[in-house]
Scaffold this motif. Structure first.
Motif, short mmCIF file in Angstrom:
data_model
loop_
_atom_site.label_atom_id
_atom_site.label_comp_id
_atom_site.label_asym_id
_atom_site.label_seq_id
_atom_site.Cartn_x
_atom_site.Cartn_y
_atom_site.Cartn_z
N LEU A 124 0.87 -1.18 0.00
CA LEU A 124 0.00 0.00 0.00
C LEU A 124 0.90 1.22 0.00
CD1 LEU A 124 -2.55 -1.02 2.81
CD2 LEU A 124 -2.79 -1.37 0.34
N HIS A 125 0.58 2.19 -0.83
CA HIS A 125 1.39 3.40 -0.90
C HIS A 125 0.48 4.63 -1.02
CE1 HIS A 125 4.77 6.03 -1.62
NE2 HIS A 125 4.20 6.48 -2.72
N GLY A 126 0.59 5.51 -0.05
CA GLY A 126 -0.16 6.77 -0.11
C GLY A 126 -1.66 6.59 -0.05
N ILE A 127 -2.14 5.59 0.67
CA ILE A 127 -3.58 5.31 0.74
C ILE A 127 -4.29 6.35 1.60
CG2 ILE A 127 -5.36 3.70 1.53
CD1 ILE A 127 -3.93 2.76 -0.98
N GLU A 128 -5.28 6.99 1.02
CA GLU A 128 -6.09 7.96 1.74
C GLU A 128 -7.57 7.63 1.55
OE1 GLU A 128 -5.10 12.00 0.94
OE2 GLU A 128 -2.97 11.73 1.39
N LYS A 129 -8.33 7.85 2.62
CA LYS A 129 -9.77 7.60 2.57
C LYS A 129 -10.47 8.60 3.47
CE LYS A 129 -13.40 5.05 1.36
NZ LYS A 129 -13.80 4.83 -0.05
N THR A 130 -11.48 9.27 2.92
CA THR A 130 -12.27 10.25 3.66
C THR A 130 -13.74 9.92 3.48
OG1 THR A 130 -10.62 12.00 3.39
CG2 THR A 130 -12.87 12.69 3.87
N TYR A 131 -14.48 9.98 4.58
CA TYR A 131 -15.93 9.76 4.52
C TYR A 131 -16.64 11.09 4.73
CZ TYR A 131 -15.14 4.74 4.79
OH TYR A 131 -14.74 3.45 4.53
N ALA A 132 -17.62 11.34 3.90
CA ALA A 132 -18.41 12.56 4.02
C ALA A 132 -19.56 12.34 4.98
CB ALA A 132 -18.94 12.99 2.65
N LYS A 133 -19.70 13.22 5.98
CA LYS A 133 -20.80 13.13 6.94
C LYS A 133 -22.00 13.96 6.50
CE LYS A 133 -20.11 13.00 11.31
NZ LYS A 133 -19.75 13.38 12.69
N GLY A 134 -21.74 14.96 5.71
CA GLY A 134 -22.81 15.83 5.24
C GLY A 134 -22.31 16.62 4.05
N ARG A 135 -23.00 17.65 3.72
CA ARG A 135 -22.59 18.44 2.56
C ARG A 135 -21.24 19.12 2.77
NH1 ARG A 135 -28.14 21.57 0.58
NH2 ARG A 135 -29.31 19.69 0.00
N ALA A 136 -20.99 19.55 4.00
CA ALA A 136 -19.75 20.29 4.25
C ALA A 136 -18.74 19.48 5.05
CB ALA A 136 -20.06 21.59 5.00
N ASP A 137 -19.23 18.59 5.88
CA ASP A 137 -18.32 17.87 6.78
C ASP A 137 -17.73 16.65 6.10
OD1 ASP A 137 -18.91 19.64 8.79
OD2 ASP A 137 -20.59 18.46 9.56
N ALA A 138 -16.45 16.44 6.33
CA ALA A 138 -15.75 15.25 5.83
C ALA A 138 -14.84 14.74 6.93
CB ALA A 138 -14.94 15.58 4.59
N VAL A 139 -14.79 13.42 7.07
CA VAL A 139 -13.97 12.80 8.11
C VAL A 139 -12.84 12.02 7.46
CG1 VAL A 139 -13.96 11.20 10.06
CG2 VAL A 139 -15.98 12.61 9.62
N PRO A 140 -11.61 12.52 7.55
CA PRO A 140 -10.48 11.75 7.01
C PRO A 140 -10.18 10.56 7.92
CG PRO A 140 -9.70 13.77 8.05
CD PRO A 140 -11.19 13.82 8.10
N VAL A 141 -10.16 9.36 7.35
CA VAL A 141 -9.95 8.14 8.13
C VAL A 141 -8.53 7.62 7.95
CG1 VAL A 141 -10.74 5.78 8.53
CG2 VAL A 141 -12.39 7.57 7.95
N LEU A 142 -8.07 7.59 6.71
CA LEU A 142 -6.71 7.14 6.41
C LEU A 142 -5.95 8.28 5.74
CD1 LEU A 142 -7.54 3.58 5.01
CD2 LEU A 142 -6.98 4.21 7.37
N ARG A 143 -4.75 8.55 6.24
CA ARG A 143 -3.99 9.70 5.76
C ARG A 143 -2.61 9.25 5.26
NH1 ARG A 143 -5.66 14.65 8.79
NH2 ARG A 143 -7.37 14.12 10.19
N GLY A 144 -2.53 8.84 4.04
CA GLY A 144 -1.24 8.48 3.46
C GLY A 144 -0.63 7.21 4.03
#
Length: 235
Positions: free
Chosen positions: A8-28
């Motif tokens: 795995l290299h540079g894996i990022e994953k963000t989940y959107a909670k709403g229109r404006a909010d986003a929750v980054p779960v995996l950061r590189g």
């Protein structure tokens, strides 16, 4: 045969909670897992370890980053290629066994082999061999409801190993068992992994079990931290 079973290299994953909010779960996330390695993934609930395992197992896609399975670049692979890789190269074990209740222990191990094109005779022989290896050959004809929790998880391990994967991913595989049974089942899992030479990434809350693996990786604020030096822990 490739020595690196997961990269795995540079894996990022963000989940959107709403229109404006986003929750980054995996950061590189960067991770290399070699054949024969048994690595612990430690993190509190909600930290993203299941997400990381799902991306590693091609059940989910990263927003960015590259993923390789057994030397093959799977970044951006279509559903057909991802399904084929999961069937042949990756084994999964979860906290709950998810065995098919209407089939016996042996049949639960035979079915994924048949789906992979193995003959019924060879699949049955493989199932019998695996059940014998984990010490429950005498329970082959029993359905899951007639098995203890520890026996159910051993069958789940055998099912994950049915198609001789190169990579094993386990998400809290002993989390639903009492301590004594957990220790026995974990020892079985480690022995199976070491005998077959696959690479295993095992998420667990149990630090005693984690300490028995080759490395411990801690997921903290979306990043992986090496918690112990690489080292040949004993099962």
């Amino acid at each position: 045969m490739n020595d690196i079973v997961l990269s795995l290299h540079g894996i990022e994953k963000t989940y959107a909670k709403g229109r404006a909010d986003a929750v980054p779960v995996l950061r590189g996330i960067d991770l290399t897992l070699r054949a024969g390695e048994v690595v612990a993934l430690v993190a509190p609930s909600g930290a993203g370890k299941s997400t990381l395992l799902h991306i590693a197992g091609l059940l989910d896609s990263a927003d960015t980053g590259k993923i390789g399975i057994d030397g093959t670049d799977m970044t951006g692979a279509n559903d057909r290629r991802r399904t084929a890789a999961r069937r042949t190269s990756i084994g999964f074990v979860y906290q709950f066994h998810h065995l098919l209740p209407e089939f016996s222990a042996a049949e639960n191990i035979i079915l994924p082999q048949l789906a992979n094109g193995t003959s019924e005779k060879d699949a049955a022989a493989r199932a019998a061999s695996l059940l014998d290896r984990v010490g429950i050959a005498h329970r082959a004809s029993h359905r899951p409801a007639a098995l203890s929790g520890g026996e159910q998880q051993r069958v789940a391990f055998c099912r994950a190993m049915a198609n001789s994967p190169r990579l094993l991913l386990a998400d809290e595989p002993t989390g639903n068992l009492d301590p004594a049974t957990s220790d026995q089942v974990f020892s079985t899992l480690i022995a199976l992994a070491r005998e077959t030479g696959l690479g295993a990434l095992i998420a667990t809350h149990n630090l005693d079990l984690a300490a028995r693996m080759d490395r411990i990786l801690r997921l903290d604020a979306g990043r992986l931290i090496e918690a112990t030096p690489q080292g040949g822990a004993q099962p």
